[in-house]
Design a protein around this motif. Structure first.
Motif, PDB file in Angstrom:
ATOM      1  N   THR A 349       4.764  15.800  73.162  1.00 30.94           N
ATOM      2  CA  THR A 349       5.891  15.293  73.958  1.00 30.94           C
ATOM      3  C   THR A 349       7.222  15.811  73.394  1.00 30.94           C
ATOM      4  O   THR A 349       8.198  15.983  74.123  1.00 30.94           O
ATOM      5  CB  THR A 349       5.892  13.751  73.871  1.00 30.94           C
ATOM      6  N   LEU A 350       7.228  16.043  72.060  1.00 31.48           N
ATOM      7  CA  LEU A 350       8.480  16.422  71.407  1.00 31.48           C
ATOM      8  C   LEU A 350       8.813  17.901  71.574  1.00 31.48           C
ATOM      9  O   LEU A 350       9.884  18.339  71.177  1.00 31.48           O
ATOM     10  CB  LEU A 350       8.405  16.077  69.915  1.00 31.48           C
ATOM     11  N   ILE A 351       7.898  18.662  72.153  1.00 29.27           N
ATOM     12  CA  ILE A 351       8.165  20.103  72.293  1.00 29.27           C
ATOM     13  C   ILE A 351       9.297  20.364  73.289  1.00 29.27           C
ATOM     14  O   ILE A 351      10.262  21.054  72.942  1.00 29.27           O
ATOM     15  CB  ILE A 351       6.860  20.851  72.637  1.00 29.27           C
ATOM     16  N   PRO A 352       9.261  19.816  74.510  1.00 31.93           N
ATOM     17  CA  PRO A 352      10.426  20.033  75.394  1.00 31.93           C
ATOM     18  C   PRO A 352      11.701  19.418  74.848  1.00 31.93           C
ATOM     19  O   PRO A 352      12.789  19.992  74.976  1.00 31.93           O
ATOM     20  CB  PRO A 352      10.010  19.372  76.719  1.00 31.93           C
ATOM     21  N   LEU A 353      11.549  18.267  74.203  1.00 32.89           N
ATOM     22  CA  LEU A 353      12.729  17.595  73.636  1.00 32.89           C
ATOM     23  C   LEU A 353      13.337  18.460  72.519  1.00 32.89           C
ATOM     24  O   LEU A 353      14.558  18.625  72.435  1.00 32.89           O
ATOM     25  CB  LEU A 353      12.288  16.242  73.062  1.00 32.89           C
ATOM     26  N   GLY A 354      12.465  19.015  71.677  1.00 33.95           N
ATOM     27  CA  GLY A 354      12.926  19.837  70.553  1.00 33.95           C
ATOM     28  C   GLY A 354      13.601  21.108  71.026  1.00 33.95           C
ATOM     29  O   GLY A 354      14.659  21.486  70.508  1.00 33.95           O
ATOM     30  N   LEU A 355      13.015  21.759  72.013  1.00 28.18           N
ATOM     31  CA  LEU A 355      13.631  22.997  72.503  1.00 28.18           C
ATOM     32  C   LEU A 355      14.995  22.696  73.124  1.00 28.18           C
ATOM     33  O   LEU A 355      15.974  23.416  72.884  1.00 28.18           O
ATOM     34  CB  LEU A 355      12.714  23.701  73.515  1.00 28.18           C
ATOM     35  N   ALA A 356      15.056  21.604  73.905  1.00 26.47           N
ATOM     36  CA  ALA A 356      16.346  21.222  74.508  1.00 26.47           C
ATOM     37  C   ALA A 356      17.363  20.936  73.406  1.00 26.47           C
ATOM     38  O   ALA A 356      18.537  21.335  73.508  1.00 26.47           O
ATOM     39  CB  ALA A 356      16.166  19.997  75.400  1.00 26.47           C
ATOM     40  N   ALA A 357      16.910  20.265  72.342  1.00 27.95           N
ATOM     41  CA  ALA A 357      17.826  19.941  71.242  1.00 27.95           C
ATOM     42  C   ALA A 357      18.350  21.217  70.577  1.00 27.95           C
ATOM     43  O   ALA A 357      19.539  21.321  70.259  1.00 27.95           O
ATOM     44  CB  ALA A 357      17.111  19.065  70.211  1.00 27.95           C
ATOM     45  N   LEU A 406      27.428  20.801  79.111  1.00 24.51           N
ATOM     46  CA  LEU A 406      26.201  21.601  79.017  1.00 24.51           C
ATOM     47  C   LEU A 406      25.174  20.867  78.160  1.00 24.51           C
ATOM     48  O   LEU A 406      23.993  20.790  78.491  1.00 24.51           O
ATOM     49  CB  LEU A 406      26.499  22.968  78.380  1.00 24.51           C
ATOM     50  N   GLN A 407      25.660  20.328  77.044  1.00 24.54           N
ATOM     51  CA  GLN A 407      24.734  19.651  76.125  1.00 24.54           C
ATOM     52  C   GLN A 407      24.084  18.435  76.784  1.00 24.54           C
ATOM     53  O   GLN A 407      22.882  18.209  76.621  1.00 24.54           O
ATOM     54  CB  GLN A 407      25.487  19.245  74.851  1.00 24.54           C
ATOM     55  N   VAL A 408      24.878  17.680  77.546  1.00 22.30           N
ATOM     56  CA  VAL A 408      24.303  16.508  78.231  1.00 22.30           C
ATOM     57  C   VAL A 408      23.229  16.954  79.229  1.00 22.30           C
ATOM     58  O   VAL A 408      22.129  16.388  79.275  1.00 22.30           O
ATOM     59  CB  VAL A 408      25.417  15.704  78.952  1.00 22.30           C
ATOM     60  N   GLY A 409      23.525  17.979  79.998  1.00 22.50           N
ATOM     61  CA  GLY A 409      22.560  18.473  80.999  1.00 22.50           C
ATOM     62  C   GLY A 409      21.279  18.969  80.349  1.00 22.50           C
ATOM     63  O   GLY A 409      20.166  18.637  80.795  1.00 22.50           O
ATOM     64  N   ILE A 410      21.430  19.727  79.266  1.00 20.63           N
ATOM     65  CA  ILE A 410      20.258  20.302  78.588  1.00 20.63           C
ATOM     66  C   ILE A 410      19.407  19.196  77.964  1.00 20.63           C
ATOM     67  O   ILE A 410      18.176  19.171  78.101  1.00 20.63           O
ATOM     68  CB  ILE A 410      20.724  21.310  77.509  1.00 20.63           C
ATOM     69  N   LEU A 411      20.072  18.256  77.304  1.00 18.89           N
ATOM     70  CA  LEU A 411      19.327  17.169  76.654  1.00 18.89           C
ATOM     71  C   LEU A 411      18.634  16.287  77.693  1.00 18.89           C
ATOM     72  O   LEU A 411      17.502  15.840  77.482  1.00 18.89           O
ATOM     73  CB  LEU A 411      20.271  16.331  75.787  1.00 18.89           C
TER      74      LEU A 411
END
Lengths: 460, 168
Positions: A349-357, A406-411
């Motif tokens: 689950t943390l893979i998309p979250l990590g890449l976005a971060a 941008l950061q809000v959208g990506i996260l």
């Protein structure tokens, strides 16, 4: 079903297929990146010690990094590994050829890589090792150059000792996270029909033939169900006599649902990447000067504390909190699955979250500092040259107002993909909707709190 | 023979209309303002590789007067969002005055190469109320709630295989 819902790029674009099948394709790109890489090492060793005026720092840690994490990894998976210069000298020595197929017997000791090391743990430790020194590596051109040179030498030595690309597959700290995050990418190399491979006696994709080498990444394409260990070298496309290799476009994150190959070393890679993105955001982008001083080795005891905290956060604290979330998920339903299995599975689950971060973190300094690229392009060593007339280009921070949005959208996008992934993983453990939904809630809560933590750092 | 309805001709479900309205409200609703405007005098010292203080809080509408000093080498000051830039040499005091008319968090950075960690020499000006931050938190919470509602609704009628494959 394999290749269902996929778009075969090679069938639709014969020119692309011809290009990828050409033996000169990969070496040509590698030669180009090797030239830039060599310049980065030379400028690092002989150029100005001021990082913002040194090609080695600006082109590696801003230009290359932005290209890698914002464009290549999310959209093209392991394409960087196709063109990466690091393994090139070792591989060319091993093959005693650059473009054409070399002698059948490679120049190598042909030692066997230990079974215990056939995983991502070395890459995890290597990444952490680089990460604790990163404040030094990112800002000192000579240290940065020595690290790059070390990578290059490690590639050569391992190619001389072991067959194939042992360095890329088991050692390269960058290759580890590119592989993990390529699970998300919308591009995959697969076979059109696994039965054709199963029935094929000679397995040219493993043994090689006159058209190319056996897979340098030690992968059998017939069994390929995930992107993690396929380095997109396209040797199998050249050697397959059955025309059975396809290059698909697919939905984002498709590989996250391949349950049977999930492993603890990959789960830890996900923790380390997410943890490092969080810590870098605190240390490098935060306002705490004392912490930068600790990371900058201003005193050895303080740096020791920093390194200890850094490693403990990544290896124990973050996984520990996640373990609690998974424990909560297990308690939510009467079915009691093994904790280790659940811990490993939900970690994806943390893979998309990590890449976005990582993307959110990177846009925070890449846009602001990207304009340095103009001046170092004209004066790569900082010796007062002005090759293209841009040496005096002033530092111009780009998008400073836009970056938080941008950061809000990506996260947010990363969080939504993470919640979707958590529920899908829960459905792999629970046939019914309700228990799966309940089981996914604690992990979803973890992802939400982490996202809010990043928001606090960037906007709060 | 009946055709499946086109996605464009389908009416949005009331729940999504509700989420759309909530998101819109989060983005545009007026939030309580900060205390009245005043003049804020701030002494800011730049030293390798930090500003002291590292975080500065003011209220929207405040007249901000920054007295900038450098205590070791030449530094710079660039304020994101306001585009203010100044160079400061040790022993010489610089004054920067502006009205904090935009709410949010704005980083100030060293604008003169001052050593290895120069790109990371960063401080923060928080102009209260920090509405962009609270709106961002709201957007993330609404989006997460929307995703959970979507997963709850769409998962009820689908088999595990359909959910995992994204079909059905």
């Amino acid at each position: 079903m394999l290749n269902e819902g996929r778009f075969d790029l090679l069938a639709r674009a014969p020119l692309l297929k011809r290009m990828l099948q050409a033996r000169a394709f990969q070496p040509a790109l590698m030669l180009a990146t090797l030239a830039v890489f060599t310049l980065a090492i030379l400028t690092g060793l002989a150029g100005t010690p001021a990082g913002s005026r040194n090609f080695g720092i600006i082109f590696v840690w801003i230009v290359w990094w932005a290209l890698l994490i914002v464009v290549l990894v999310p959209f093209f998976g392991r394409f960087w590994c196709t063109v990466c210069p690091v393994p090139a000298p070792g591989e060319w020595l091993q093959r005693r050829a650059i473009v054409q197929r070399g002698p059948a017997r490679p120049w190598t000791r042909g030692l066997r890589w230990s079974r215990r090391l056939k995983n991502m743990w070395l890459q995890n430790l290597g990444f952490l090792g680089v990460a604790v020194f990163s404040t030094i590596i990112l800002t000192r051109p000579n240290v940065s150059a020595l690290v790059l040179l070390g990578f290059l030498l490690a590639g050569v030595v391992l190619s001389a000792l072991y067959k194939n690309r042992v360095f890329c597959r088991y050692v390269c700290p960058v290759g580890g996270f590119i592989g993990l995050y390529s699970l998300l990418s919308p591009v995959e190399l697969r076979v059109a029909d696994p039965d054709v491979c199963a029935d094929h006696k000679t397995k040219d994709c493993i043994t090689g033939n006159e058209a190319g080498y056996g897979c340098p990444w030690m992968v059998f394409p017939g069994n390929l169900t995930r992107n993690v260990y396929c380095g997109l070298c396209f040797e199998c496309l050249k050697t397959c006599p059955k025309n059975n290799i396809v290059l698909n476009l697919r939905p984002f994150g498709s590989d996250l649902m391949v349950a049977k190959e999930r492993r603890l070393d990959e789960a830890y890679k996900a923790f380390i990447m997410l943890g490092c993105a969080l810590l870098y955001s605190v240390v490098l982008l935060g306002p705490w000067g004392w912490l930068k001083g600790w990371a900058n080795m201003e005193s050895l005891p303080h740096w020791g504390l920093y390194a200890l905290g850094f490693v403990a956060f990544n290896l124990a604290l973050l996984p520990g909190f996640f373990w609690l979330a998974v424990w909560g998920a297990r308690r939510m339903t009467p079915a009691r699955q093994p904790m280790r299995r659940l811990f490993v599975d939900y970690a994806y689950t943390l893979i998309p979250l990590g890449l976005a971060a990582w993307i959110a973190f990177s846009v925070g300094f890449v846009l602001v500092n990207g304009s340095y690229a103009l001046s170092v392009l004209s004066d790569p060593f900082g010796w007062g040259w002005n090759l293209f007339g841009t040496a005096d280009a002033a530092w111009t921070p780009l998008g400073a107002t836009l970056i938080p949005f941008l950061q809000v959208g990506i996260l947010t996008a990363g969080l939504l993909l993470a919640l979707n992934t958590a529920y899908k993983i829960a459905r792999q453990h629970h046939a019914h909707h309700r228990p799966a939904f309940l089981a996914a809630l604690p992990v979803s809560g973890f992802a939400l709190i982490t996202t809010l933590g990043f928001l606090r750092l960037y906007l709060g | 023979m009946t055709r499946p309805p086109s996605p464009l001709s389908m009416r949005p479900r009331p729940i999504w209309v509700l989420f759309g309205l909530v998101t819109f409200a989060v983005l545009v609703a007026p939030l309580p303002g900060a205390a009245g405007a005043a003049t804020r005098e701030i002494a800011l010292d730049a030293t390798q590789f930090e500003f002291a203080p590292g975080r500065v809080h003011v209220n929207r509408g405040d007249r901000v007067v920054i007295t900038l000093t450098a205590s070791d080498v030449v530094h710079g000051f660039y304020l994101d969002g306001y585009g203010l830039e100044r160079r400061v040499e040790p022993g010489i005091t610089e004054q920067i005055a502006f009205t904090a008319d935009k709410p949010g968090k704005f980083r100030f950075r060293c604008a003169v190469s001052c050593g290895p960690l120069h790109p990371f020499m960063i401080g923060e000006l928080i102009v209260e109320r920090n509405t962009p931050y609270w709106r961002a938190v709201g957007v993330v919470l609404v989006a997460a709630a929307g995703m959970l509602v979507h997963l709850w609704q769409s998962g009820k009628t689908r088999s595990s295989q359909e959910v995992i494959n994204g079909t059905g």
